[in-house]
Design a protein around this motif. Sequence first.
Motif, mmCIF file in Angstrom:
data_model
loop_
_atom_site.group_PDB
_atom_site.id
_atom_site.type_symbol
_atom_site.label_atom_id
_atom_site.label_comp_id
_atom_site.label_asym_id
_atom_site.label_seq_id
_atom_site.Cartn_x
_atom_site.Cartn_y
_atom_site.Cartn_z
ATOM 1 N N SER A 29 0.808 -1.217 0.000
ATOM 2 C CA SER A 29 0.000 0.000 0.000
ATOM 3 C C SER A 29 0.845 1.272 0.000
ATOM 4 O O SER A 29 0.454 2.291 -0.561
ATOM 5 N N TYR A 30 2.025 1.210 0.631
ATOM 6 C CA TYR A 30 2.841 2.413 0.777
ATOM 7 C C TYR A 30 4.075 2.402 -0.111
ATOM 8 O O TYR A 30 4.981 3.214 0.088
ATOM 9 N N ALA A 31 4.147 1.488 -1.071
ATOM 10 C CA ALA A 31 5.334 1.384 -1.922
ATOM 11 C C ALA A 31 5.567 2.661 -2.718
ATOM 12 O O ALA A 31 6.694 3.162 -2.806
ATOM 13 N N LEU A 32 4.496 3.216 -3.306
ATOM 14 C CA LEU A 32 4.640 4.428 -4.113
ATOM 15 C C LEU A 32 5.062 5.611 -3.246
ATOM 16 O O LEU A 32 5.930 6.405 -3.638
ATOM 17 N N LEU A 33 4.469 5.742 -2.066
ATOM 18 C CA LEU A 33 4.798 6.852 -1.177
ATOM 19 C C LEU A 33 6.255 6.795 -0.733
ATOM 20 O O LEU A 33 6.989 7.787 -0.832
ATOM 21 N N VAL A 34 6.675 5.617 -0.234
ATOM 22 C CA VAL A 34 8.050 5.470 0.241
ATOM 23 C C VAL A 34 9.030 5.640 -0.911
ATOM 24 O O VAL A 34 10.079 6.285 -0.762
ATOM 25 N N GLY A 35 8.710 5.074 -2.078
ATOM 26 C CA GLY A 35 9.588 5.205 -3.238
ATOM 27 C C GLY A 35 9.750 6.643 -3.676
ATOM 28 O O GLY A 35 10.861 7.090 -3.990
ATOM 29 N N SER A 36 8.655 7.389 -3.686
ATOM 30 C CA SER A 36 8.714 8.796 -4.100
ATOM 31 C C SER A 36 9.551 9.626 -3.135
ATOM 32 O O SER A 36 10.373 10.451 -3.550
ATOM 33 N N ILE A 37 9.340 9.407 -1.831
ATOM 34 C CA ILE A 37 10.121 10.144 -0.830
ATOM 35 C C ILE A 37 11.600 9.795 -0.939
ATOM 36 O O ILE A 37 12.477 10.674 -0.879
ATOM 37 N N GLY A 38 11.894 8.499 -1.106
ATOM 38 C CA GLY A 38 13.283 8.071 -1.225
ATOM 39 C C GLY A 38 13.980 8.672 -2.430
ATOM 40 O O GLY A 38 15.120 9.154 -2.331
ATOM 41 N N LEU A 39 13.298 8.657 -3.582
ATOM 42 C CA LEU A 39 13.898 9.234 -4.794
ATOM 43 C C LEU A 39 14.076 10.744 -4.655
ATOM 44 O O LEU A 39 15.050 11.311 -5.169
ATOM 45 N N PHE A 40 13.164 11.407 -3.956
ATOM 46 C CA PHE A 40 13.296 12.847 -3.735
ATOM 47 C C PHE A 40 14.538 13.152 -2.896
ATOM 48 O O PHE A 40 15.288 14.093 -3.188
ATOM 49 N N LEU A 41 14.764 12.338 -1.862
ATOM 50 C CA LEU A 41 15.948 12.534 -1.021
ATOM 51 C C LEU A 41 17.233 12.249 -1.793
ATOM 52 O O LEU A 41 18.236 12.965 -1.630
ATOM 53 N N ILE A 42 17.206 11.214 -2.642
ATOM 54 C CA ILE A 42 18.385 10.903 -3.461
ATOM 55 C C ILE A 42 18.687 12.051 -4.413
ATOM 56 O O ILE A 42 19.844 12.466 -4.577
ATOM 57 N N LEU A 43 17.646 12.584 -5.055
ATOM 58 C CA LEU A 43 17.832 13.712 -5.964
ATOM 59 C C LEU A 43 18.409 14.923 -5.231
ATOM 60 O O LEU A 43 19.317 15.612 -5.736
ATOM 61 N N GLY A 44 17.885 15.184 -4.035
ATOM 62 C CA GLY A 44 18.401 16.302 -3.258
ATOM 63 C C GLY A 44 19.862 16.135 -2.904
ATOM 64 O O GLY A 44 20.645 17.099 -2.968
ATOM 65 N N THR A 45 20.249 14.916 -2.536
ATOM 66 C CA THR A 45 21.654 14.646 -2.211
ATOM 67 C C THR A 45 22.550 14.855 -3.418
ATOM 68 O O THR A 45 23.633 15.452 -3.321
ATOM 69 N N ILE A 46 22.117 14.378 -4.584
ATOM 70 C CA ILE A 46 22.911 14.538 -5.811
ATOM 71 C C ILE A 46 23.056 16.013 -6.177
ATOM 72 O O ILE A 46 24.128 16.475 -6.587
ATOM 73 N N MET A 47 21.970 16.759 -6.014
ATOM 74 C CA MET A 47 22.031 18.197 -6.320
ATOM 75 C C MET A 47 23.031 18.910 -5.412
ATOM 76 O O MET A 47 23.780 19.799 -5.856
ATOM 77 N N MET A 48 23.073 18.522 -4.141
ATOM 78 C CA MET A 48 24.011 19.153 -3.216
ATOM 79 C C MET A 48 25.458 18.809 -3.568
ATOM 80 O O MET A 48 26.342 19.672 -3.554
ATOM 81 N N ILE A 49 25.703 17.526 -3.917
ATOM 82 C CA ILE A 49 27.069 17.104 -4.245
ATOM 83 C C ILE A 49 27.530 17.719 -5.563
ATOM 84 O O ILE A 49 28.683 18.120 -5.710
ATOM 85 N N SER A 50 26.620 17.791 -6.548
ATOM 86 C CA SER A 50 27.003 18.267 -7.883
ATOM 87 C C SER A 50 27.340 19.753 -7.907
ATOM 88 O O SER A 50 27.846 20.263 -8.907
ATOM 89 N N ARG A 51 27.075 20.483 -6.813
ATOM 90 C CA ARG A 51 27.438 21.903 -6.765
ATOM 91 C C ARG A 51 28.947 22.114 -6.842
ATOM 92 O O ARG A 51 29.409 23.166 -7.268
ATOM 93 N N LYS A 52 29.690 21.070 -6.433
ATOM 94 C CA LYS A 52 31.145 21.204 -6.388
ATOM 95 C C LYS A 52 31.813 20.963 -7.737
ATOM 96 O O LYS A 52 33.029 21.085 -7.852
ATOM 97 N N ILE A 53 31.044 20.547 -8.720
ATOM 98 C CA ILE A 53 31.617 20.270 -10.038
ATOM 99 C C ILE A 53 31.854 21.586 -10.777
ATOM 100 O O ILE A 53 30.975 22.456 -10.831
ATOM 101 N N ASP A 54 33.028 21.687 -11.353
ATOM 102 C CA ASP A 54 33.379 22.895 -12.122
ATOM 103 C C ASP A 54 33.003 22.669 -13.588
ATOM 104 O O ASP A 54 33.613 21.876 -14.282
ATOM 105 N N TRP A 55 31.976 23.393 -14.042
ATOM 106 C CA TRP A 55 31.477 23.239 -15.415
ATOM 107 C C TRP A 55 32.093 24.273 -16.370
ATOM 108 O O TRP A 55 31.760 24.296 -17.546
ATOM 109 N N LYS A 56 32.988 25.100 -15.889
ATOM 110 C CA LYS A 56 33.489 26.213 -16.722
ATOM 111 C C LYS A 56 34.337 25.739 -17.875
ATOM 112 O O LYS A 56 34.387 26.400 -18.918
ATOM 113 N N ASN A 57 35.041 24.616 -17.695
ATOM 114 C CA ASN A 57 35.961 24.159 -18.742
ATOM 115 C C ASN A 57 35.270 23.374 -19.857
ATOM 116 O O ASN A 57 35.924 22.780 -20.701
ATOM 117 N N GLU A 58 33.967 23.381 -19.829
ATOM 118 C CA GLU A 58 33.248 22.606 -20.847
ATOM 119 C C GLU A 58 33.108 23.405 -22.113
ATOM 120 O O GLU A 58 32.650 22.945 -23.103
#
Length: 451
Positions: free
Chosen positions: A422-451
């Motif tokens: 019953s709660y698979a969709l809810l837990v999955g959505s929350i989990g993916l949201f947290l994963i996305l947030g973590t990736i966004m925080m880590i990816s701030r350190k990437i230097d995109w200027k040399n592209e």
Amino acid sequence: METQKQKKSFGQWLKTSITVRMLMVGILILVLLIPLSYIKDLIRERSYRQEEVVREINQKWGNEVLLYGPILKIPYQVHTLKKTWDDKTKSYNEEDVITIKYAFFFPNTLDIKANIESETLGRSIYESVVYTADMKITGSFTTPNFETQDIAAADILWNKATVQVNSTNLKGIRSNLELKLGADQYPLRSRYAQNSYTNTLETKFLKDSSLPKENTIDFSLDLLINGSEQLRFIPVGRETNVSMTSNWASPSFNGNYLPDTKTKQISDQGFKANWKVLQINREFEQEFFGELPHINASAFGVKLLIPVDEYQKSERAAKYGYLVIALTFLVFFLIQAISKIHIHPFQYLMVGLALTMFYTLLISISEHSSFLQAYAIAGSAVVLLTSMYSKAILKSYKFMGFIAASLAALYAFIFVIIQLESYALLVGSIGLFLILGTIMMISRKIDWKNE
């Protein structure tokens, strides 16, 4: 010299460009979807094989049981006036053509007490749940009413009346059936019925003392039958009461009627359930003239479930395969982009193949143990293999630990989703949201200027 420098700079750009790396990682993810699809096909193939073996076991033991009856069957005469022209007399000759039809009367009361002794039968690595049902069927017939069809008393053939019981599984019957009707005993014998969804058992012609011409006649029948998966009844009584007990702890009550919630009991030792169905709750009459209709849609009963379906859970786990590969590659990519460590596409491919091996390990081990044990063993093996390989690539215990922790958390997250319904969709959505947030925080350190 200038051309060589340009070639060198272009080659260097291909190696160091974050955009190029992202494209290569994306292509590898698409390529790894091919073995993932083959793994899903393998899981479905093993699941179909299980269904075939279960059907074979059930056919030999006894298929599901649908019980329908007893029913009082009384023939009657129908008169049709046939006119034929006579050339000699120049007039019509009238002839009374008599055809025999049948009236079917359901019981006034029907009480069924069923004790189900269940067990599992196995072949190779597959199992099926089978049962032996010991049933006591009692009830009564009231005086049939032919007046609704304007049938004269002289046209009722009481001397050829019978009682019939219908079942979908005659092969599983393990006792001689003797129907007690009033003070008389009648053996039930098989009778061929064309275009019927059930098999018919019928008595010989009833004695006059067994007929409910004026008074109610009681009946009783003891039935011992082998079946598999399901036991269902059709509520043909004006009042139908079914009491069921079993040693099976995982029942699924299905059909058109559910048991009384106040008396229903389910425990590790088995279950108890009671049904009460009145004529007003049904969609069909208490008597039929001509032929019996198909009323199996009104059946109710219980389905004995094997609690864990390893193939279904393995298939659900495989559906998250692309997510595991994509997120793992993303972790490697972020480490590569931030630390400036070069990772060859071949090394990405090796990691991806190791991740796909998780599902073949899971399905093969789960066939011989529980899903939890199989998941733990397969997950631990893949996490260990991938983290050790990442140590050789990244040359750092810190990154190795990060890879191991990320994979372990990801597999644990997917395991939780698989267990939930019953709660698979809810837990999955929350989990993916947290994963996305973590990736966004880590990816701030990437230097995109040399592209």
